[in-house]
Design a protein around this motif. Structure first.
Motif, PDB file in Angstrom:
ATOM      1  N   ARG A 107      45.170  -4.967 -40.682  1.00  0.00           N
ATOM      2  CA  ARG A 107      46.181  -5.994 -40.905  1.00  0.00           C
ATOM      3  C   ARG A 107      47.104  -6.063 -39.687  1.00  0.00           C
ATOM      4  NH1 ARG A 107      43.208  -7.321 -44.329  1.00  0.00           N
ATOM      5  NH2 ARG A 107      43.532  -7.353 -46.584  1.00  0.00           N
ATOM      6  N   PRO A 108      47.696  -7.248 -39.437  1.00  0.00           N
ATOM      7  CA  PRO A 108      48.650  -7.361 -38.322  1.00  0.00           C
ATOM      8  C   PRO A 108      49.957  -6.649 -38.637  1.00  0.00           C
ATOM      9  CG  PRO A 108      48.526  -9.431 -39.536  1.00  0.00           C
ATOM     10  CD  PRO A 108      47.467  -8.532 -40.123  1.00  0.00           C
ATOM     11  N   VAL A 109      50.556  -6.062 -37.603  1.00  0.00           N
ATOM     12  CA  VAL A 109      51.827  -5.354 -37.727  1.00  0.00           C
ATOM     13  C   VAL A 109      52.667  -5.681 -36.502  1.00  0.00           C
ATOM     14  CG1 VAL A 109      52.925  -3.081 -37.725  1.00  0.00           C
ATOM     15  CG2 VAL A 109      50.867  -3.447 -39.071  1.00  0.00           C
ATOM     16  N   THR A 110      53.971  -5.870 -36.715  1.00  0.00           N
ATOM     17  CA  THR A 110      54.906  -6.068 -35.606  1.00  0.00           C
ATOM     18  C   THR A 110      55.924  -4.946 -35.609  1.00  0.00           C
ATOM     19  OG1 THR A 110      54.642  -8.474 -35.685  1.00  0.00           O
ATOM     20  CG2 THR A 110      56.595  -7.620 -34.562  1.00  0.00           C
ATOM     21  N   LEU A 111      56.140  -4.339 -34.451  1.00  0.00           N
ATOM     22  CA  LEU A 111      57.102  -3.258 -34.303  1.00  0.00           C
ATOM     23  C   LEU A 111      58.221  -3.681 -33.368  1.00  0.00           C
ATOM     24  CD1 LEU A 111      54.618  -0.289 -33.771  1.00  0.00           C
ATOM     25  CD2 LEU A 111      55.764  -0.911 -35.907  1.00  0.00           C
ATOM     26  N   ALA A 112      59.448  -3.355 -33.728  1.00  0.00           N
ATOM     27  CA  ALA A 112      60.583  -3.518 -32.825  1.00  0.00           C
ATOM     28  C   ALA A 112      60.631  -2.261 -31.962  1.00  0.00           C
ATOM     29  CB  ALA A 112      61.880  -3.674 -33.610  1.00  0.00           C
ATOM     30  N   VAL A 113      60.698  -2.441 -30.647  1.00  0.00           N
ATOM     31  CA  VAL A 113      60.610  -1.306 -29.725  1.00  0.00           C
ATOM     32  C   VAL A 113      61.864  -1.237 -28.862  1.00  0.00           C
ATOM     33  CG1 VAL A 113      59.288  -0.232 -27.872  1.00  0.00           C
ATOM     34  CG2 VAL A 113      58.095  -1.538 -29.651  1.00  0.00           C
ATOM     35  N   GLU A 114      62.440  -0.051 -28.801  1.00  0.00           N
ATOM     36  CA  GLU A 114      63.573   0.201 -27.922  1.00  0.00           C
ATOM     37  C   GLU A 114      63.121   1.133 -26.803  1.00  0.00           C
ATOM     38  OE1 GLU A 114      67.869   2.512 -27.977  1.00  0.00           O
ATOM     39  OE2 GLU A 114      67.079   1.701 -29.850  1.00  0.00           O
ATOM     40  N   TRP A 153      62.320  -4.641 -26.948  1.00  0.00           N
ATOM     41  CA  TRP A 153      60.963  -5.155 -26.846  1.00  0.00           C
ATOM     42  C   TRP A 153      60.371  -5.322 -28.242  1.00  0.00           C
ATOM     43  CZ3 TRP A 153      58.473  -5.979 -22.056  1.00  0.00           C
ATOM     44  CH2 TRP A 153      59.260  -5.645 -20.947  1.00  0.00           C
ATOM     45  N   SER A 154      59.287  -6.058 -28.330  1.00  0.00           N
ATOM     46  CA  SER A 154      58.532  -6.127 -29.579  1.00  0.00           C
ATOM     47  C   SER A 154      57.061  -5.946 -29.243  1.00  0.00           C
ATOM     48  CB  SER A 154      58.747  -7.457 -30.304  1.00  0.00           C
ATOM     49  OG  SER A 154      58.203  -8.522 -29.563  1.00  0.00           O
ATOM     50  N   MET A 155      56.340  -5.407 -30.201  1.00  0.00           N
ATOM     51  CA  MET A 155      54.917  -5.171 -29.998  1.00  0.00           C
ATOM     52  C   MET A 155      54.170  -5.632 -31.238  1.00  0.00           C
ATOM     53  SD  MET A 155      53.036  -1.691 -28.723  1.00  0.00           S
ATOM     54  CE  MET A 155      53.951  -0.679 -29.882  1.00  0.00           C
ATOM     55  N   SER A 198      47.612  -2.498 -29.864  1.00  0.00           N
ATOM     56  CA  SER A 198      48.527  -3.610 -29.599  1.00  0.00           C
ATOM     57  C   SER A 198      47.758  -4.842 -29.141  1.00  0.00           C
ATOM     58  CB  SER A 198      49.565  -3.218 -28.539  1.00  0.00           C
ATOM     59  OG  SER A 198      48.948  -3.046 -27.282  1.00  0.00           O
ATOM     60  N   ALA A 199      48.343  -6.006 -29.405  1.00  0.00           N
ATOM     61  CA  ALA A 199      47.769  -7.280 -28.962  1.00  0.00           C
ATOM     62  C   ALA A 199      48.725  -8.017 -28.034  1.00  0.00           C
ATOM     63  CB  ALA A 199      47.447  -8.157 -30.168  1.00  0.00           C
ATOM     64  N   ARG A 200      50.045  -7.758 -28.187  1.00  0.00           N
ATOM     65  CA  ARG A 200      51.038  -8.467 -27.372  1.00  0.00           C
ATOM     66  C   ARG A 200      52.304  -7.616 -27.267  1.00  0.00           C
ATOM     67  NH1 ARG A 200      55.360 -12.138 -28.200  1.00  0.00           N
ATOM     68  NH2 ARG A 200      55.569 -13.633 -26.509  1.00  0.00           N
ATOM     69  N   ILE A 201      52.818  -7.484 -26.059  1.00  0.00           N
ATOM     70  CA  ILE A 201      54.066  -6.773 -25.803  1.00  0.00           C
ATOM     71  C   ILE A 201      54.989  -7.732 -25.076  1.00  0.00           C
ATOM     72  CG2 ILE A 201      55.150  -4.819 -24.628  1.00  0.00           C
ATOM     73  CD1 ILE A 201      52.432  -3.379 -24.812  1.00  0.00           C
ATOM     74  N   ALA A 202      56.214  -7.877 -25.562  1.00  0.00           N
ATOM     75  CA  ALA A 202      57.155  -8.815 -24.940  1.00  0.00           C
ATOM     76  C   ALA A 202      58.570  -8.290 -25.077  1.00  0.00           C
ATOM     77  CB  ALA A 202      57.043 -10.195 -25.594  1.00  0.00           C
ATOM     78  N   GLY A 203      59.456  -8.720 -24.176  1.00  0.00           N
ATOM     79  CA  GLY A 203      60.854  -8.342 -24.263  1.00  0.00           C
ATOM     80  C   GLY A 203      61.498  -8.217 -22.903  1.00  0.00           C
ATOM     81  N   ALA A 204      62.648  -7.560 -22.870  1.00  0.00           N
ATOM     82  CA  ALA A 204      63.390  -7.346 -21.630  1.00  0.00           C
ATOM     83  C   ALA A 204      64.381  -6.210 -21.845  1.00  0.00           C
ATOM     84  CB  ALA A 204      64.126  -8.617 -21.211  1.00  0.00           C
ATOM     85  N   ASP A 205      64.826  -5.613 -20.740  1.00  0.00           N
ATOM     86  CA  ASP A 205      65.811  -4.533 -20.781  1.00  0.00           C
ATOM     87  C   ASP A 205      65.345  -3.423 -21.737  1.00  0.00           C
ATOM     88  OD1 ASP A 205      67.452  -5.928 -18.950  1.00  0.00           O
ATOM     89  OD2 ASP A 205      68.340  -7.068 -20.599  1.00  0.00           O
ATOM     90  N   GLU A 206      66.179  -3.102 -22.719  1.00  0.00           N
ATOM     91  CA  GLU A 206      65.812  -2.051 -23.668  1.00  0.00           C
ATOM     92  C   GLU A 206      65.120  -2.570 -24.922  1.00  0.00           C
ATOM     93  OE1 GLU A 206      69.193  -2.202 -22.615  1.00  0.00           O
ATOM     94  OE2 GLU A 206      68.801  -0.820 -20.973  1.00  0.00           O
TER      95      GLU A 206
END
Length: 193
Positions: A127-134, A114-116, A104-112
């Motif tokens: 390659r860069p990848v973005t994950l939606a995180v619950e 988040w994105s990584m 990971s390079a960046r983790i952001a969000g609130a409550d439930e």
């Protein structure tokens, strides 16, 4: 200490109740699943069974990180003949590409929610990848003192971006990823509670 939101517009949201330190993967309740279109008319689903991962929780979300390494030879699509073909030099070529790794390079969000953002490496291609995180929450497993934290992450990659553009038309370009992960609280944090 807790993993807090980096979104200042939502600063009133509660922080994740995660103690600072290294949270190790709980392999019996974690899974790395994927799906890909076959002939454009249906999906083949599978998973990887050999996964190493850790979550390092810092003072703030931006000080936290996730790393994971997956042994590609541990693929399981429910069909051994298909798995053998996927791992062969004709397709994935596991001799040349033994692992898939994420940092990971960046983790952001609130409550439930988040994105990584991070970097995914398959073989020699990154390659860069973005994950939606619950965030699923934190609970103590009965009979244990250490807390378990649960997360679900979803995203997708394009095969051609990793040099995996074999069998066009037979296999879809997009691979959808679903991660169900549990991490174990650092032992020293559990001892302080």
């Amino acid at each position: 200490m807790t993993l807090e939101s980096t979104d200042t517009s939502r600063s009133s949201a509660p922080a994740l109740p995660l103690a600072a330190g290294v949270w190790e993967i709980e392999p019996f309740h974690s899974a790395v699943n994927f799906s890909i279109r076959h002939l454009g008319i249906s999906k083949v689903r599978g998973r990887f069974t050999d996964v190493q991962a850790e979550l390092v929780v810092g003072e703030r979300a931006e000080d936290s990180s996730v790393t994971a390494t997956i042994a590609l030879a541990s693929i399981d699509t429910g069909n051994k003949d298909r798995d053998g073909h996927v791992l062969s030099s004709e397709l994935l070529d596991v001799e040349k590409r033994p692992t898939m790794a994420f940092r990971s390079a960046r983790i952001a969000g609130a409550d439930e929610e988040w994105s990584m953002e991070g970097a995914l490496t398959i073989g020699e291609v990154t390659r860069p990848v973005t994950l939606a995180v619950e965030f699923g929450g934190v609970e103590i497993f009965p009979g244990q003192e250490r807390r378990h934290a649960g997360f679900e992450a979803t995203g997708e990659i394009r095969r051609s971006e990793f040099g995996l553009d074999f069998a066009p038309g037979l296999l879809g370009e997009v691979v959808k990823i679903q991660l169900d992960m549990q991490f174990l609280e650092p032992a020293e944090a559990a001892a302080k509670r």
